[in-house]
Structure formats: structure tokens, C-alpha cells
Write a protein that holds these residues in place. Structure first.
Motif, PDB file in Angstrom:
ATOM      1  N   ALA A 267       6.209  -6.085   1.368  1.00 34.21           N
ATOM      2  CA  ALA A 267       4.909  -6.702   1.114  1.00 34.21           C
ATOM      3  C   ALA A 267       3.797  -5.657   1.190  1.00 34.21           C
ATOM      4  O   ALA A 267       2.877  -5.636   0.347  1.00 34.21           O
ATOM      5  CB  ALA A 267       4.665  -7.822   2.125  1.00 34.21           C
ATOM      6  N   GLN A 268       3.871  -4.792   2.212  1.00 31.23           N
ATOM      7  CA  GLN A 268       2.875  -3.723   2.324  1.00 31.23           C
ATOM      8  C   GLN A 268       2.964  -2.764   1.145  1.00 31.23           C
ATOM      9  O   GLN A 268       1.943  -2.305   0.616  1.00 31.23           O
ATOM     10  CB  GLN A 268       3.080  -2.980   3.642  1.00 31.23           C
TER      11      GLN A 268
ATOM     12  N   THR B 235       3.938  -3.519  -1.837  1.00 28.62           N
ATOM     13  CA  THR B 235       3.341  -4.212  -2.990  1.00 28.62           C
ATOM     14  C   THR B 235       1.817  -4.101  -2.958  1.00 28.62           C
ATOM     15  O   THR B 235       1.170  -3.878  -3.993  1.00 28.62           O
ATOM     16  CB  THR B 235       3.763  -5.684  -2.978  1.00 28.62           C
ATOM     17  N   ARG B 236       1.248  -4.260  -1.767  1.00 30.21           N
ATOM     18  CA  ARG B 236      -0.214  -4.139  -1.657  1.00 30.21           C
ATOM     19  C   ARG B 236      -0.675  -2.720  -1.994  1.00 30.21           C
ATOM     20  O   ARG B 236      -1.707  -2.529  -2.677  1.00 30.21           O
ATOM     21  CB  ARG B 236      -0.659  -4.525  -0.247  1.00 30.21           C
ATOM     22  N   LEU B 237       0.065  -1.730  -1.517  1.00 31.71           N
ATOM     23  CA  LEU B 237      -0.311  -0.342  -1.818  1.00 31.71           C
ATOM     24  C   LEU B 237      -0.240  -0.067  -3.317  1.00 31.71           C
ATOM     25  O   LEU B 237      -1.122   0.599  -3.884  1.00 31.71           O
ATOM     26  CB  LEU B 237       0.603   0.619  -1.059  1.00 31.71           C
ATOM     27  N   LYS B 238       0.810  -0.559  -3.961  1.00 29.91           N
ATOM     28  CA  LYS B 238       0.922  -0.355  -5.409  1.00 29.91           C
ATOM     29  C   LYS B 238      -0.186  -1.086  -6.149  1.00 29.91           C
ATOM     30  O   LYS B 238      -0.691  -0.616  -7.173  1.00 29.91           O
ATOM     31  CB  LYS B 238       2.287  -0.827  -5.882  1.00 29.91           C
ATOM     32  N   GLY B 239      -0.554  -2.267  -5.620  1.00 31.64           N
ATOM     33  CA  GLY B 239      -1.679  -2.983  -6.234  1.00 31.64           C
ATOM     34  C   GLY B 239      -2.980  -2.200  -6.106  1.00 31.64           C
ATOM     35  O   GLY B 239      -3.785  -2.147  -7.045  1.00 31.64           O
ATOM     36  N   SER B 240      -3.186  -1.578  -4.938  1.00 28.42           N
ATOM     37  CA  SER B 240      -4.391  -0.758  -4.760  1.00 28.42           C
ATOM     38  C   SER B 240      -4.385   0.436  -5.697  1.00 28.42           C
ATOM     39  O   SER B 240      -5.429   0.831  -6.246  1.00 28.42           O
ATOM     40  CB  SER B 240      -4.478  -0.278  -3.310  1.00 28.42           C
TER      41      SER B 240
ATOM     42  N   GLU C  70      -5.363  -0.674  -9.029  1.00 28.58           N
ATOM     43  CA  GLU C  70      -6.805  -0.909  -9.104  1.00 28.58           C
ATOM     44  C   GLU C  70      -7.582   0.391  -9.291  1.00 28.58           C
ATOM     45  O   GLU C  70      -8.634   0.416  -9.933  1.00 28.58           O
ATOM     46  CB  GLU C  70      -7.278  -1.618  -7.829  1.00 28.58           C
TER      47      GLU C  70
END
Length: 602
Positions: free
Chosen positions: A44-45, A47-52, A55
Motif C-alpha cells: 500500500a505504501q 502504491t502511494r509512493l508510485k502515485g506521488s 503526480e
């Protein structure tokens, strides 16, 4: 199987082993669950890093990130509006900085410097109801950022007008565009920017257009011009329209519209974090795989222990059933033995039966002699009658006397025969029960029957030492009775004729069987000419059909059916199945659906 004591000891050992394996299984399962939770959290973390990281590569998202730094809470408002678009009556856009796209770097500098900073963070609506709804939500949800909401009541699709002249008509002054022409944005946003920053009355010129500023201001009323290097503002006095002044402002590089989408430091930092997290997840995945294998190994051991426990339980149950069955049979045989002991000894009846047989034989002889005497007396009285009549009368008397003697003799012989058969049955039954009781008792007692018990059983196996003599006497008396009773020659003739008819029918049957054998051989010879080839063709069709069905995860076969007696019933039967759990079924409309029939046909 093992004996009861060995089985009980092994069962206890297996139970202890099962408890130990259960604890080991729970520990392995706990480890696996912990690793799985850690992997899920790290993924999950990740995924958030890849999303950042994505962005950072998104210019619009990066502009919003920059606005968030200057206006904390604006991202929350923006995402709420995007997530609840279905609650609005019309378009709701914003912040305006995220709705503008401009490809020319110089034009970005002009546009960002021309529009005031508070305009870039505005949200715009085309319905007053949406404006009021957003303001109410701001009060309800208590957003940190209080958005400025502008409502445009006109037609957002209408093109912007240029009241001071179209740029094409001013090209002789070096004018190339108006500011609204150098970027793209939704019509609603452009109309708001025109209202707030008069971008449709701001002109962009080439270098050297500064010499025409006064003429453009006086003749066309233009007050704002942009050159590649400067912004030129012309101020007209409120008291004297002829009094004018110029303000030249150098162009500053844009920050918001030219935000660097490939921010190297932030990107490198995110990439390093992603790599570190990916390595951690890979290590945890390897650990989880090892935990899975350990769990499977423990489960395999538990399953092996369960199978052995079940085998011991089944063996114990079979042993108990055998003991119960043997005990039941032993009790039944003991009851039968006790019942036999209460019956009178058949040997006691033997002298009586022999005496009755002798008496019956003596009575039969006496009756025969008496019949002869009666016949002699009747013969003496009938001497004076006509010879033919006398002969007839004599024969009739002889027949009547012989019938009476025979009937009496037959009844008595049959009665004695029944008694003898009863005697024989009792002896045979007693012998059988004694032998069976001895076997069951010996089996149930595990071969531990005492010699005294065996002798008690064998003591009853002494019946019928003179049965052969009794049977010989019965057969002799039966022959005597048959000779007395069978006096009708027509019965014997009828018996002979029927025997001849039976022999004739059997001869015809054998002849027809020979004919059937010949015809069967002819049929087999004819079938050898075509049946093998037909079977080969069927086997090829079946092989192809089965391969095709196997490719679609189904099963099918083609079978040749040859009827032995009626070739009209010969056919090729197609059998299919579309589910693994079912058996092959004949293909027909009653069993398969339309889809199954279509697949089989294709």
C-alpha cells in the motif's frame, strides 16, 4: 492390523504427535499472517509512493501541489469537488491555474504575470445554485481553505469578442495575438479570465512594436501590450484624455505555469524510496513463500497422522464388530444346543420305527393272503356261470380286492416313510448344528475351547448309525407299493408317448440350432468384409473429436454401435460432457442445452 494393546499405544502416540503438529501449524500460520500483513502494508505504501511519482510527472497535479504550499487546504476542496461532480447542476471548475494549458514558454510568462494571484486560485460555476451549494458545504465541512467561488451567468460556449480590434487588423503595428488566444482552457474559465483580467483586450506584439504604442493607444484605445521582453501599460488621465503615460515592466519568469514536471531532487528521492520498498517487499515475499512451504509441510504431516489414526480406528472397529458377531453367534448356537438337548433322542425312536415297519410288512402279507383266500372262495361260488361272464366277474373281484389291499398298504407305507424322513432330518440337522456350534465356539473363544467342552459337543454326533438299513427298507416297501398301485396300462402308454414326443422335439431343436450356427457363421464372414474398415474410420473420427473437445476443456467421443440382430439399429453414437464432475452423456436436445449442442456441432 495390530493388536488392541499395540493399537491403543500407537493411537496415544499419534494423538500427542497431532497436538504437537497443531501447535507447530498455528505458529507457522501466525508467521504467515504477520508476513502477509506486513507485505500488504508495504505494498500500500509502495502504491502511494508510485502515485506521488506519477503526480510529479503530471503538470496539473504539480501546479495543485504548488498552490497547496501557498494555500493550505485547497487540495482538499479540489478533490471533494472532483469526487462529487454528480451533485452539481452544471460545470464546476477550479482552481483556474489547473485548468489552463499553454505550450509557449514566453506566453506562460506573460499570462502568469498578467493575471492576479487571487484569480488563479478561484473556482468557477455556471449555476448560481452550485455556487451557493459549495459555500454551504464549506461551512458544513469546515474546510481549512475558504475558496473564492465565481459564477459566470453567460454562455460559456460563446467565443470571446475583441472590442478594440482583431489582432489580424493590427498586424501592421506588429500585433500577433490577444492574450486569450495563446492558451487553451474551458470556455467557462476563459470568460472568467476575460472578466477578471481583460485578456481579450490585451495584445501581444513583436519586438519593435514599442514605436507604435502611442498610435495604438490613441487610435484603438489599447492600454496593455506585451512584447517578448516587457509589459507596456498606458495610463490615461481621468481629467485630460490627452494626458497619457507609459509604464514598462520587464517580464518575470513564470513559476506556477512553468512548474518543473521533472523535479529531479523530489523524483530521485521518491525513486530511492520506491526501490527500497520494492526490495523490502521482495524479501518479505520470499519469507512468505518459505512460511507457506513450512505450513504445507506441517499440514502434510498432520494429514499423514490423521490417516494413520483413521486406519487404527477402523481396525479397532472391525475387531469389535468381529467380537460382537462371534459372541452373538455363540449365544445363538448355545441356545440351539440347549434346545436340542430338550428334544427326545432320535435313537430312542429307532426300535419303535423298525417294529412298526415289520408290523406293516406283516400286515401287508396277511392282507395279500386274505385277498387270495377271498378270490378262491369267489371262484368256487362262480363255477356254474358262463365262462366268459365268470372270467369277467373274477377279474372285477380281483381288481377290487387288489385296490383295497393296495390303498391300505400305500397309506401305511407312506406314513412310515414320513416318519423315517423325519427321523433322517432330525439326525442330519443335529449333526450339522453340533459341527457348526463346535466351530463357532472354538472361533469365538480364540481357540481356547477345553477338551471337555469339545467332547460335550462331539457327544451329540452319534446319531444315525443304522440309517442306511432304514433307507434300504423304505426303498423296498416303496417298490412293493408301486407294483400294487400302478395297474393301469393306459397310464404307462401315455407316459411312453410323451417320452417319444419329447425326444422328437429335442431332435428338431438340435437341427434348428445347427441351422442358426451356419447362418451366424455366414453373417460373421460378411461382416469381416466391411466392419473392420468401418471401425477404423470411427476410431479416427473419435480421436479427432476427442482432441478438439479436450482443447476447450471438455470431453467427447464417437462410438460405433453394431446391433447383432438388426442392422437398421446400427449407428454412430456421439457422447459429450461439458463439466468435469459429470459423466459422458449421449448428445441430444433433451440432455444438452442449445449452447452445448452448438459447440458439439461446430
Amino acid at each position: 492390523g495390530p493388536g488392541p494393546q499395540v493399537g491403543a499405544a500407537r493411537s496415544k502416540e499419534l494423538s500427542e504427535r497431532q497436538l504437537a503438529l497443531g501447535r507447530e501449524y498455528r505458529d507457522a500460520q501466525g508467521t504467515l499472517e504477520t508476513l502477509t500483513e506486513d507485505i500488504n502494508a508495504d505494498q500500500a505504501q509502495l502504491t502511494r509512493l508510485k502515485g506521488s511519482l506519477r503526480e510529479l510527472d503530471n503538470e496539473k497535479a504539480q501546479r495543485l501541489h504548488l498552490l497547496e504550499q501557498r494555500n493550505p487546504g485547497i487540495t482538499e476542496v479540489t478533490r471533494w469537488i472532483q469526487d462529487h461532480k454528480d451533485q452539481f447542476r452544471g460545470q464546476v471548475l477550479g482552481p483556474i491555474a489547473c485548468e489552463v494549458e499553454c505550450g509557449n514558454s514566453s506566453h506562460k510568462d506573460m499570462l502568469e504575470q498578467h493575471i492576479a494571484g487571487q484569480v488563479w486560485v478561484m473556482f468557477v460555476t455556471e449555476q448560481e445554485g452550485d455556487q451557493e451549494f459549495l459555500m454551504a458545504k464549506q461551512r458544513e465541512l469546515r474546510w481549512r481553505y475558504k475558496p473564492t467561488i465565481s459564477c459566470f451567468n453567460g454562455d460559456p460556449s460563446a467565443p470571446l469578442q475583441h472590442p478594440k480590434g482583431d489582432p489580424s487588423t493590427l498586424s501592421r503595428y506588429g500585433v500577433t495575438h490577444t492574450l486569450d488566444q495563446v492558451f487553451t482552457a474551458p470556455g467557462l474559465v476563459k470568460h472568467v479570465l476575460a472578466a477578471e483580467g481583460v485578456i481579450n483586450e490585451t495584445y501581444i506584439c513583436e519586438r519593435g512594436a514599442e514605436q507604435h504604442v502611442e498610435e495604438l493607444s490613441v487610435s484603438h484605445g489599447i492600454t496593455t501590450l506585451w512584447t517578448p521582453d516587457n509589459q507596456i501599460r498606458i495610463n490615461v488621465s481621468l481629467y485630460n484624455s490627452a494626458a497619457r503615460s507609459q509604464m514598462v515592466i520587464p517580464i518575470r519568469p513564470a513559476r506556477m505555469l512553468k512548474v518543473n514536471a521533472t523535479n529531479s531532487s523530489a523524483r530521485q528521492q521518491l525513486a530511492a524510496q520506491i526501490k527500497e520498498k520494492e526490495e523490502a517487499v521482495a524479501s518479505q515475499m520470499a519469507g512468505r513463500q518459505g512460511a507457506k512451504e513450512a505450513l504445507q509441510a506441517v499440514e502434510a504431516q498432520r494429514e499423514e497422522v490423521r490417516r494413520e489414526q483413521k486406519a487404527i480406528t477402523d481396525d479397532r472397529a472391525r475387531h469389535e464388530r468381529k467380537v460382537r458377531t462371534a459372541s452373538t453367534k455363540l449365544k445363538a448356537e448355545e441356545a440351539n444346543l440347549a434346545k436340542q438337548r430338550t428334544r427326545p433322542d432320535p435313537r430312542d425312536e429307532k426300535p419303535q420305527l423298525e417294529a412298526e415297519l415289520k408290523k406293516t410288512a406283516a400286515q401287508a402279507v396277511a392282507r395279500a393272503l386274505k385277498s387270495v383266500q377271498v378270490m378262491e372262495k369267489m371262484w368256487g361260488k362262480m363255477k356254474n356261470f358262463h365262462p366268459v361272464g365268470l372270467q369277467a366277474t373274477q377279474l372285477d373281484l380281483i381288481v377290487d380286492a387288489m385296490k383295497k389291499a393296495g390303498e391300505g398298504l400305500d397309506d401305511e407305507v407312506r406314513a412310515q416313510k414320513v416318519a423315517l424322513e423325519r427321523f433322517e432330518s432330525i439326525v442330519a440337522e443335529g449333526r450339522h448344528r453340533v459341527v457348526r456350534a463346535l466351530e463357532v465356539a472354538d472361533t469365538a473363544m480364540g481357540g481356547r475351547a477345553t477338551e471337555a467342552q469339545k467332547q460335550a459337543f462331539r457327544a451329540l454326533d452319534q446319531y444315525g448309525t443304522d440309517v442306511a438299513a432304514v433307507e434300504a427298507s423304505v426303498e423296498l416297501l416303496q417298490a412293493e407299493a408301486d407294483r400294487i398301485i400302478c395297474t393301469n396300462p393306459r397310464v404307462m402308454e401315455e407316459h411312453r408317448k410323451r417320452c417319444e414326443h419329447i425326444a422328437k422335439v429335442e431332435a428338431e431343436l438340435r437341427e434348428k440350432e445347427d441351422q442358426v450356427a451356419i447362418l451366424t457363421a455366414d453373417i460373421a464372414s460378411l461382416e469381416e468384409r466391411w466392419l473392420p474398415e468401418l471401425r477404423d474410420v470411427t476410431m479416427k473420427i473419435n480421436a479427432t473429436f476427442s482432441q478438439i473437445f479436450a482443447k476447450i476443456a471438455c470431453a467427447g467421443e464417437v462410438v460405433l454401435h453394431v446391433d447383432q440382430y438388426d442392422y437398421n439399429l446400427c449407428a454412430m453414437h456421439i457422447k459429450v460432457k461439458f463439466r468435469e464432475a459429470e459423466e459422458l452423456q449421449p448428445l441430444n436436445a433433451q440432455r444438452q442445452s442449445g449452447g452445448g449442442g452448438s459447440v458439439s456441432t461446430i
